[in-house]
Design an enzyme around this catalytic site. Structure first.
Site, PDB file in Angstrom:
ATOM      1  N   ASP A  43      28.244   8.763  86.496  1.00  0.00           N
ATOM      2  CA  ASP A  43      27.244   9.569  87.202  1.00  0.00           C
ATOM      3  C   ASP A  43      27.231   9.194  88.682  1.00  0.00           C
ATOM      4  OD1 ASP A  43      24.372  11.110  86.035  1.00  0.00           O
ATOM      5  OD2 ASP A  43      24.556  10.559  88.157  1.00  0.00           O
ATOM      6  N   THR A  46      23.104  11.530  92.122  1.00  0.00           N
ATOM      7  CA  THR A  46      22.576  12.429  93.156  1.00  0.00           C
ATOM      8  C   THR A  46      21.056  12.327  93.064  1.00  0.00           C
ATOM      9  OG1 THR A  46      22.333  14.306  91.659  1.00  0.00           O
ATOM     10  CG2 THR A  46      24.492  14.031  92.730  1.00  0.00           C
ATOM     11  N   ALA A  93      26.482  18.044  86.667  1.00  0.00           N
ATOM     12  CA  ALA A  93      26.488  19.332  87.375  1.00  0.00           C
ATOM     13  C   ALA A  93      25.331  19.345  88.358  1.00  0.00           C
ATOM     14  CB  ALA A  93      26.319  20.496  86.384  1.00  0.00           C
ATOM     15  N   THR A 143      25.789  26.767  79.926  1.00  0.00           N
ATOM     16  CA  THR A 143      24.428  27.311  79.899  1.00  0.00           C
ATOM     17  C   THR A 143      24.423  28.780  79.470  1.00  0.00           C
ATOM     18  OG1 THR A 143      22.633  27.998  81.382  1.00  0.00           O
ATOM     19  CG2 THR A 143      24.766  27.713  82.401  1.00  0.00           C
ATOM     20  N   ASP A 144      23.290  29.246  78.983  1.00  0.00           N
ATOM     21  CA  ASP A 144      23.184  30.673  78.627  1.00  0.00           C
ATOM     22  C   ASP A 144      23.202  31.571  79.865  1.00  0.00           C
ATOM     23  OD1 ASP A 144      20.641  30.084  79.623  1.00  0.00           O
ATOM     24  OD2 ASP A 144      19.549  30.728  77.840  1.00  0.00           O
ATOM     25  N   GLU A 145      22.972  30.962  81.059  1.00  0.00           N
ATOM     26  CA  GLU A 145      22.874  31.791  82.279  1.00  0.00           C
ATOM     27  C   GLU A 145      24.185  32.474  82.630  1.00  0.00           C
ATOM     28  OE1 GLU A 145      20.667  30.288  85.554  1.00  0.00           O
ATOM     29  OE2 GLU A 145      19.241  29.243  84.285  1.00  0.00           O
ATOM     30  N   TYR A 191      24.541  29.204  91.000  1.00  0.00           N
ATOM     31  CA  TYR A 191      24.603  28.189  89.925  1.00  0.00           C
ATOM     32  C   TYR A 191      25.363  28.722  88.722  1.00  0.00           C
ATOM     33  CZ  TYR A 191      23.069  25.807  85.662  1.00  0.00           C
ATOM     34  OH  TYR A 191      23.050  25.186  84.429  1.00  0.00           O
ATOM     35  N   LYS A 195      28.988  27.673  87.068  1.00  0.00           N
ATOM     36  CA  LYS A 195      29.110  27.228  85.666  1.00  0.00           C
ATOM     37  C   LYS A 195      30.111  28.125  84.925  1.00  0.00           C
ATOM     38  CE  LYS A 195      27.173  24.423  83.623  1.00  0.00           C
ATOM     39  NZ  LYS A 195      27.452  22.972  83.396  1.00  0.00           N
ATOM     40  N   TYR A 248       6.696  32.452  90.338  1.00  0.00           N
ATOM     41  CA  TYR A 248       7.554  33.431  91.003  1.00  0.00           C
ATOM     42  C   TYR A 248       7.211  34.838  90.508  1.00  0.00           C
ATOM     43  CZ  TYR A 248      10.499  29.358  92.161  1.00  0.00           C
ATOM     44  OH  TYR A 248      10.972  28.152  92.613  1.00  0.00           O
TER      45      TYR A 248
HETATM   46  P1  NAD Z   1      20.302  17.277  85.889  1.00  0.00           P
HETATM   47  O1  NAD Z   1      20.331  17.943  87.219  1.00  0.00           O
HETATM   48  O2  NAD Z   1      19.025  16.717  85.388  1.00  0.00           O
HETATM   49  O3  NAD Z   1      21.371  16.088  85.864  1.00  0.00           O
HETATM   50  C1  NAD Z   1      22.654  16.216  86.403  1.00  0.00           C
HETATM   51  C2  NAD Z   1      23.281  14.828  86.466  1.00  0.00           C
HETATM   52  O4  NAD Z   1      24.618  14.970  86.977  1.00  0.00           O
HETATM   53  C3  NAD Z   1      22.557  13.859  87.404  1.00  0.00           C
HETATM   54  O5  NAD Z   1      22.422  12.600  86.792  1.00  0.00           O
HETATM   55  C4  NAD Z   1      23.464  13.785  88.619  1.00  0.00           C
HETATM   56  O6  NAD Z   1      23.400  12.542  89.300  1.00  0.00           O
HETATM   57  C5  NAD Z   1      24.826  14.005  87.985  1.00  0.00           C
HETATM   58  N1  NAD Z   1      25.808  14.537  88.944  1.00  0.00           N
HETATM   59  C6  NAD Z   1      25.650  15.603  89.766  1.00  0.00           C
HETATM   60  N2  NAD Z   1      26.762  15.753  90.531  1.00  0.00           N
HETATM   61  C7  NAD Z   1      27.640  14.791  90.137  1.00  0.00           C
HETATM   62  C8  NAD Z   1      28.967  14.455  90.528  1.00  0.00           C
HETATM   63  N3  NAD Z   1      29.609  15.137  91.493  1.00  0.00           N
HETATM   64  N4  NAD Z   1      29.584  13.422  89.896  1.00  0.00           N
HETATM   65  C9  NAD Z   1      28.944  12.722  88.934  1.00  0.00           C
HETATM   66  N5  NAD Z   1      27.686  12.983  88.541  1.00  0.00           N
HETATM   67  C10 NAD Z   1      27.047  14.011  89.129  1.00  0.00           C
HETATM   68  O7  NAD Z   1      20.908  18.342  84.874  1.00  0.00           O
HETATM   69  P2  NAD Z   1      20.481  18.702  83.374  1.00  0.00           P
HETATM   70  O8  NAD Z   1      19.352  19.653  83.421  1.00  0.00           O
HETATM   71  O9  NAD Z   1      20.372  17.464  82.590  1.00  0.00           O
HETATM   72  O10 NAD Z   1      21.777  19.532  82.913  1.00  0.00           O
HETATM   73  C11 NAD Z   1      22.910  18.846  82.397  1.00  0.00           C
HETATM   74  C12 NAD Z   1      23.977  19.860  82.052  1.00  0.00           C
HETATM   75  O11 NAD Z   1      23.491  20.774  81.081  1.00  0.00           O
HETATM   76  C13 NAD Z   1      24.434  20.716  83.236  1.00  0.00           C
HETATM   77  O12 NAD Z   1      25.816  20.918  83.123  1.00  0.00           O
HETATM   78  C14 NAD Z   1      23.675  22.024  83.064  1.00  0.00           C
HETATM   79  O13 NAD Z   1      24.408  23.094  83.603  1.00  0.00           O
HETATM   80  C15 NAD Z   1      23.607  22.109  81.549  1.00  0.00           C
HETATM   81  N6  NAD Z   1      22.441  22.842  80.987  1.00  0.00           N
HETATM   82  C16 NAD Z   1      21.177  22.543  81.379  1.00  0.00           C
HETATM   83  C17 NAD Z   1      20.103  23.194  80.786  1.00  0.00           C
HETATM   84  C18 NAD Z   1      18.668  22.867  81.171  1.00  0.00           C
HETATM   85  O14 NAD Z   1      17.758  23.559  80.699  1.00  0.00           O
HETATM   86  N7  NAD Z   1      18.403  21.835  81.942  1.00  0.00           N
HETATM   87  C19 NAD Z   1      20.323  24.169  79.801  1.00  0.00           C
HETATM   88  C20 NAD Z   1      21.645  24.466  79.446  1.00  0.00           C
HETATM   89  C21 NAD Z   1      22.701  23.782  80.030  1.00  0.00           C
HETATM   90  O1  DAU Z   2      18.818  28.727  80.779  1.00  0.00           O
HETATM   91  C1  DAU Z   2      19.360  27.464  81.009  1.00  0.00           C
HETATM   92  C2  DAU Z   2      19.052  27.033  82.427  1.00  0.00           C
HETATM   93  O2  DAU Z   2      17.671  26.715  82.480  1.00  0.00           O
HETATM   94  C3  DAU Z   2      19.894  25.859  82.884  1.00  0.00           C
HETATM   95  O3  DAU Z   2      21.248  26.237  82.903  1.00  0.00           O
HETATM   96  C4  DAU Z   2      19.472  25.399  84.282  1.00  0.00           C
HETATM   97  O4  DAU Z   2      20.194  24.227  84.644  1.00  0.00           O
HETATM   98  C5  DAU Z   2      17.988  25.073  84.235  1.00  0.00           C
HETATM   99  O5  DAU Z   2      17.549  24.698  85.519  1.00  0.00           O
HETATM  100  C6  DAU Z   2      17.181  26.266  83.724  1.00  0.00           C
HETATM  101  O6  DAU Z   2      17.195  27.360  84.686  1.00  0.00           O
HETATM  102  P1  DAU Z   2      15.885  28.235  85.013  1.00  0.00           P
HETATM  103  O7  DAU Z   2      16.047  28.834  86.347  1.00  0.00           O
HETATM  104  O8  DAU Z   2      15.543  29.126  83.876  1.00  0.00           O
HETATM  105  O9  DAU Z   2      14.776  27.038  85.029  1.00  0.00           O
HETATM  106  P2  DAU Z   2      13.542  26.722  86.020  1.00  0.00           P
HETATM  107  O10 DAU Z   2      12.762  25.631  85.394  1.00  0.00           O
HETATM  108  O11 DAU Z   2      13.987  26.571  87.430  1.00  0.00           O
HETATM  109  O12 DAU Z   2      12.690  28.066  85.946  1.00  0.00           O
HETATM  110  C7  DAU Z   2      12.178  28.547  84.716  1.00  0.00           C
HETATM  111  C8  DAU Z   2      11.471  29.866  85.005  1.00  0.00           C
HETATM  112  O13 DAU Z   2      10.291  29.596  85.778  1.00  0.00           O
HETATM  113  C9  DAU Z   2      12.287  30.842  85.844  1.00  0.00           C
HETATM  114  O14 DAU Z   2      12.032  32.160  85.411  1.00  0.00           O
HETATM  115  C10 DAU Z   2      11.774  30.654  87.254  1.00  0.00           C
HETATM  116  C11 DAU Z   2      10.308  30.275  87.046  1.00  0.00           C
HETATM  117  N1  DAU Z   2       9.752  29.336  88.054  1.00  0.00           N
HETATM  118  C12 DAU Z   2      10.407  28.189  88.302  1.00  0.00           C
HETATM  119  C13 DAU Z   2       9.923  27.284  89.227  1.00  0.00           C
HETATM  120  C14 DAU Z   2      10.653  25.987  89.532  1.00  0.00           C
HETATM  121  C15 DAU Z   2       8.544  29.655  88.697  1.00  0.00           C
HETATM  122  O15 DAU Z   2       7.929  30.696  88.448  1.00  0.00           O
HETATM  123  N2  DAU Z   2       8.071  28.753  89.608  1.00  0.00           N
HETATM  124  C16 DAU Z   2       8.709  27.599  89.922  1.00  0.00           C
HETATM  125  O16 DAU Z   2       8.215  26.825  90.784  1.00  0.00           O
END
Ligand code: NAD
Ligand code: DAU
Length: 385
Positions: A43, A46, A93, A143-145, A191, A195, A248
């Site tokens: 890691d 970041t 990521a 991700t589903d996105e 983003y 991905k 939002y």
């Molecule tokens: P996060 O942002 O919490 O963590 C990302 C981690 O990656 C951090 O520890 C960061 O330091 C590390 N990182 C970033 N750039 C790097 C680099 N260049 N080299 C090495 N390490 C690096 O992310 P998360 O929410 O835990 O998501 C993890 C993975 O799952 C991602 O690939 C994301 O696309 C995917 N994902 C996330 C969600 C969600 O809801 N959070 C849902 C579906 C998929």
């Molecule tokens: O679907 C999987 C994805 O879910 C992952 O791939 C991404 O890494 C993860 O960040 C997440 O993306 P979203 O954009 O869906 O998550 P976020 O928590 O940023 O936002 C969730 C919803 O809430 C979205 O519709 C935007 C809204 N939102 C978010 C923030 C931060 C607000 O209305 N206000 C806010 O301040």
């Protein structure tokens, strides 16, 4: 000996992004469940990486932390050789959509070039071995996105045709379509475009070189240790401190929420039993309109803090919508349930209560993150190692 070990015989595993939200849950699960494995957490730390997320396992024999950038191809190759790595679970990521709108370059660098650097290092190392790709795995977390956005054909909600244990008590779906593994990619944000690109590279390494890859696409995760830029931890913290809640637009966008430990359990199952070159969707059939989930958060925080339930509804502040804001995500995970027997363990109402409690009970963790102090933790922990 566990059945999974007999199947794959993998031992030395790099988990990238293990100091982040989902990665820390995956590292914890693997370190505790597989004492015979060597888990190497690579890691960069970041702003999103926080070693305090792994305090409880950092001294375990089978765990090694390496601070490094996945884009550093030479370093990754050396690391693979040094630890005789036979499996990679790739979570590192840039993950926040709003940041990608401001700074797309960082997302292309880490998510696309970083993934390519890992793939190329794995290719060179594994092809240099007598057994080549035999018993190896490159598992990419997506991700589903990448599938784009679904329409909100039923804004009031209909009874969902599918449920799992994770589905909320109201079982709502806000449209009749769901993302399938075969749904055409159609990413909208920088983003999700990055991905999607990385997913294509992973599949290309299978199709071109025969690398044993797997890709999974999961819906929104929630739970402990999520960075408070994302909706759920940000809003819990703001409600606690009675700060405005920036919704939002109208708050009508729909997300499909899964408890993070259920995602980690799916990753474990798929890493060991998933079919090479295949794709699995991960999600619990648990759709929520943002505004409804925000009401749940306000009511839960207020109740747990002994405030009058709903007292903080006036914190809701509608702000300018996110650019290109995807309307609805809804994952169809029936393939994973049917083929590998995955079933989430936690119903949404239990999961959200547990999550709110966790953030309220771990205010020190939150204060460290919001003050930036967590970034000094690496220096103090690792400077003499
Ligand atoms: P996060 O942002 O919490 O963590 C990302 C981690 O990656 C951090 O520890 C960061 O330091 C590390 N990182 C970033 N750039 C790097 C680099 N260049 N080299 C090495 N390490 C690096 O992310 P998360 O929410 O835990 O998501 C993890 C993975 O799952 C991602 O690939 C994301 O696309 C995917 N994902 C996330 C969600 C969600 O809801 N959070 C849902 C579906 C998929
Ligand atoms: O679907 C999987 C994805 O879910 C992952 O791939 C991404 O890494 C993860 O960040 C997440 O993306 P979203 O954009 O869906 O998550 P976020 O928590 O940023 O936002 C969730 C919803 O809430 C979205 O519709 C935007 C809204 N939102 C978010 C923030 C931060 C607000 O209305 N206000 C806010 O301040």
């Amino acid at each position: 000996m566990s059945h999974t070990k007999l199947v794959n015989n993998m031992k030395n595993i790099i988990i990238t992004g293990g100091a982040g939200f989902i990665g820390s849950h995956v590292v914890r699960l693997f370190v505790n469940k597989y004492p015979e494995y060597n888990i190497i957490n690579l890691d960069k730390l970041t702003y999103a990486g926080n070693l305090a997320n792994l305090k409880d396992i950092e001294d375990k024999e089978n765990y090694t932390f390496v601070k490094g950038d996945i884009c550093d191809f030479e370093m990754v190759l050396e690391l693979m050789k040094k630890h005789k790595v036979d499996g990679i679970i790739h979570l590192a990521a840039e993950s926040h959509v709003d940041r990608s709108i401001k700074d797309p370059f960082t997302f292309a660098r880490t998510n696309v070039m970083g993934t390519l650097s890992l793939l190329q290092a794995a290719k060179i190392y594994w092809e240099s071995l007598p057994e080549k790709y035999e018993g190896k795995r490159f598992y990419h977390i997506s991700t589903d996105e990448v599938y784009g956005a679904l329409e909100l054909t039923n804004p009031e909600g209909i009874e969902s045709p599918f449920t799992t244990k994770a589905s909320s008590a109201h079982h709502h779906a806000y449209g009749t379509e769901f993302f399938l593994e075969t749904t055409k990619y159609n990413p909208h944000s920088p983003y999700s475009a990055a991905k999607a690109s990385s997913d294509h590279f992973v599949r290309a390494f299978h199709d071109t070189y025969g690398m044993p890859t797997i890709v999974t696409n999961c819906s929104n995760n929630y739970g402990p240790y999520q960075f408070p830029e994302k909706l759920i931890p940000l809003f819990i913290n703001n409600i606690r401190h009675r700060k405005p809640l920036p919704v939002y637009g109208e708050g009508l966008n729909v997300r499909d929420w899964l408890y993070v430990e259920d995602h980690a359990r799916a990753i474990d199952l798929i890493f060991h039993k998933g079919k090479v070159a295949d794709t699995y969707n991960i999600g619990g059939f648990n759709e929520w309109k943002n505004i409804d989930i925000i009401h749940v958060l306000i009511n839960t925080v207020d109740r747990l803090l002994g405030r009058k339930e709903g007292e903080d509804l006036n914190l809701i502040t509608h702000v300018t919508d996110r650019m290109g804001h995807d309307m609805r995500y809804a994952i169809d995970s029936r393939k994973l349930q049917k083929e590998l027997g995955w079933e989430p363990s936690l119903q949404f109402e239990e999961g959200i209560e547990k999550t709110v409690r966790w953030y309220l009970d771990n205010q020190e963790w939150m204060d460290n993150v919001t003050s930036g102090d967590y970034q000094n933790y690496y220096e103090s922990m690792y400077k003499n190692r």
